[in-house]
Scaffold this motif. Structure first.
Motif, short mmCIF file in Angstrom:
data_model
loop_
_atom_site.label_atom_id
_atom_site.label_comp_id
_atom_site.label_asym_id
_atom_site.label_seq_id
_atom_site.Cartn_x
_atom_site.Cartn_y
_atom_site.Cartn_z
N GLU A 1 -51.26 -34.60 -39.97
CA GLU A 1 -50.55 -33.44 -39.40
C GLU A 1 -50.83 -33.26 -37.91
O GLU A 1 -50.32 -32.33 -37.29
CB GLU A 1 -50.94 -32.17 -40.16
N ASN A 2 -51.61 -34.17 -37.32
CA ASN A 2 -52.01 -34.04 -35.92
C ASN A 2 -51.32 -35.13 -35.10
O ASN A 2 -51.60 -36.31 -35.26
CB ASN A 2 -53.53 -34.17 -35.81
N GLU A 3 -50.44 -34.73 -34.20
CA GLU A 3 -49.69 -35.69 -33.39
C GLU A 3 -50.59 -36.47 -32.43
O GLU A 3 -50.18 -37.52 -31.92
CB GLU A 3 -48.61 -34.97 -32.58
N LYS A 4 -51.79 -35.97 -32.18
CA LYS A 4 -52.72 -36.68 -31.28
C LYS A 4 -53.45 -37.83 -31.97
O LYS A 4 -54.13 -38.61 -31.31
CB LYS A 4 -53.74 -35.69 -30.70
N VAL A 5 -53.30 -37.92 -33.28
CA VAL A 5 -53.93 -38.99 -34.05
C VAL A 5 -52.93 -40.14 -34.20
O VAL A 5 -51.76 -39.92 -34.52
CB VAL A 5 -54.37 -38.49 -35.44
N ASP A 6 -53.41 -41.36 -33.96
CA ASP A 6 -52.55 -42.53 -34.09
C ASP A 6 -52.57 -43.12 -35.49
O ASP A 6 -51.55 -43.58 -35.99
CB ASP A 6 -52.98 -43.62 -33.09
N VAL A 7 -53.76 -43.14 -36.10
CA VAL A 7 -53.92 -43.85 -37.38
C VAL A 7 -54.82 -43.05 -38.31
O VAL A 7 -55.88 -42.56 -37.90
CB VAL A 7 -54.55 -45.24 -37.16
N LEU A 8 -54.40 -42.92 -39.56
CA LEU A 8 -55.29 -42.46 -40.62
C LEU A 8 -55.91 -43.72 -41.22
O LEU A 8 -55.24 -44.48 -41.93
CB LEU A 8 -54.55 -41.67 -41.70
N THR B 1 -57.21 -45.46 -25.84
CA THR B 1 -55.80 -45.80 -26.06
C THR B 1 -55.40 -45.55 -27.51
O THR B 1 -54.31 -45.05 -27.78
CB THR B 1 -55.55 -47.27 -25.69
N ILE B 2 -56.28 -45.91 -28.45
CA ILE B 2 -56.00 -45.71 -29.87
C ILE B 2 -57.04 -44.76 -30.46
O ILE B 2 -58.24 -44.99 -30.34
CB ILE B 2 -56.05 -47.04 -30.64
N VAL B 3 -56.57 -43.70 -31.09
CA VAL B 3 -57.45 -42.73 -31.75
C VAL B 3 -57.14 -42.75 -33.24
O VAL B 3 -56.03 -42.42 -33.67
CB VAL B 3 -57.27 -41.31 -31.19
N ALA B 4 -58.13 -43.15 -34.03
CA ALA B 4 -58.00 -43.16 -35.48
C ALA B 4 -58.96 -42.16 -36.08
O ALA B 4 -60.04 -41.89 -35.53
CB ALA B 4 -58.29 -44.56 -36.03
N VAL B 5 -58.58 -41.60 -37.20
CA VAL B 5 -59.45 -40.71 -37.96
C VAL B 5 -59.68 -41.35 -39.33
O VAL B 5 -58.72 -41.70 -40.03
CB VAL B 5 -58.84 -39.31 -38.12
N ALA B 6 -60.92 -41.53 -39.71
CA ALA B 6 -61.24 -42.10 -41.01
C ALA B 6 -61.09 -41.05 -42.09
O ALA B 6 -61.53 -39.91 -41.95
CB ALA B 6 -62.67 -42.65 -41.01
N GLY B 7 -60.45 -41.45 -43.19
CA GLY B 7 -60.31 -40.55 -44.31
C GLY B 7 -61.64 -40.38 -45.04
O GLY B 7 -62.66 -40.93 -44.66
N GLY B 8 -61.62 -39.64 -46.09
CA GLY B 8 -62.84 -39.38 -46.84
C GLY B 8 -62.71 -38.21 -47.77
O GLY B 8 -63.50 -38.03 -48.68
N SER B 9 -61.68 -37.40 -47.52
CA SER B 9 -61.41 -36.24 -48.36
C SER B 9 -59.95 -35.87 -48.22
O SER B 9 -59.30 -36.22 -47.22
CB SER B 9 -62.29 -35.06 -47.95
#
Length: 234
Positions: free
Chosen positions: A98-105, A81-89
């Motif tokens: 820039e990705n509409e499929k991502v919910d949270v940075l 249900t929730i897709v997050a991408v962890a930062g790091g760079s």
């Protein structure tokens, strides 16, 4: 208000234990944001029945580069249900917003990550929430805590300027690291954040979950179009 948690085996407490604490603290739900390689096993319906807490499936993608992150987002978008991408760079932060499929940075200042006007404008355009990660303020000291405060205040200024979407989290990795909303609101006021700002950031997790569940439901076709009772699958 909801909190996004890491549960066993990515965290130290089971989903049920985290949910029990969430109920005690007046939270209405938890997002299970384990890394993709450390999925938690739980019965969301049974937990909801026992504790009255909504359990939302999620994933936090940790990737070496945007190409790896892109493949992981594609793999998880239909299942979680929730897709997050962890930062790091800077590259990962840019990919996420820039990705509409991502919910949270998530953790936008982790590693070499940073946030600027370009990142926030892209997040606004694509509906990606920026995470205000309060964990370093709660669980670090000295210079690291000072740098975390500087980063949070910088993020708040840019987010407020563009009225960009955001979430707030203490990033608990166990039930012992859970905090009641009133505690996080009090912490926010201590570091110069309005109580309402923190409250809205916690509530945004729930709004995200409700939106995505609706999109994933069989009745949803596209924005503004839903399948009615008179329609049949072709």
């Amino acid at each position: 208000m909801y909190e996004a948690v890491r549960a066993y085996p990515d965290g130290e407490s089971t989903v049920a234990r985290v949910a029990a604490t969430a109920a005690d603290y007046g939270l209405e739900g938890v997002i299970v944001r384990n890394r993709s390689g450390a999925r938690a096993e739980y019965d969301a319906e049974a937990i909801r029945d026992e504790y009255g807490v909504d359990v939302v499936s999620g994933v936090e993608i940790h990737a070496a580069d945007p190409e790896q992150a892109s493949g992981a987002v594609g793999n998880h978008r239909t299942d979680d249900t929730i897709v997050a991408v962890a930062g790091g760079s800077p590259e990962l932060n840019r990919f996420a917003v820039e990705n509409e499929k991502v919910d949270v940075l998530a953790q936008p200042f982790a590693g070499d990550g940073d946030v600027n006007h370009v990142i926030v404008k892209a997040a606004l355009e694509n509906g990606v929430r920026l995470e205000f990660d309060l964990s370093p303020v709660l669980r670090t000291h000295g210079g690291r805590r000072v740098r975390a405060l500087q980063s949070l205040r910088k993020l708040r200024e840019i987010v407020a300027h563009y009225d960009a979407p955001y979430v707030v989290s203490a990033r608990p990795g166990s039930h012992l690291e859970m905090r009641a909303p009133r505690e996080l609101q009090a912490l926010g006021e201590e570091i110069g954040f309005a109580s309402e700002f923190v409250e809205d950031g916690l509530a945004e997790w729930e709004q995200l979950a409700e939106r995505n569940r609706h999109v994933q439901s069989e009745s949803f076709i596209e924005p503004g179009v839903e399948r009615g009772g008179y329609e049949e699958e072709s």
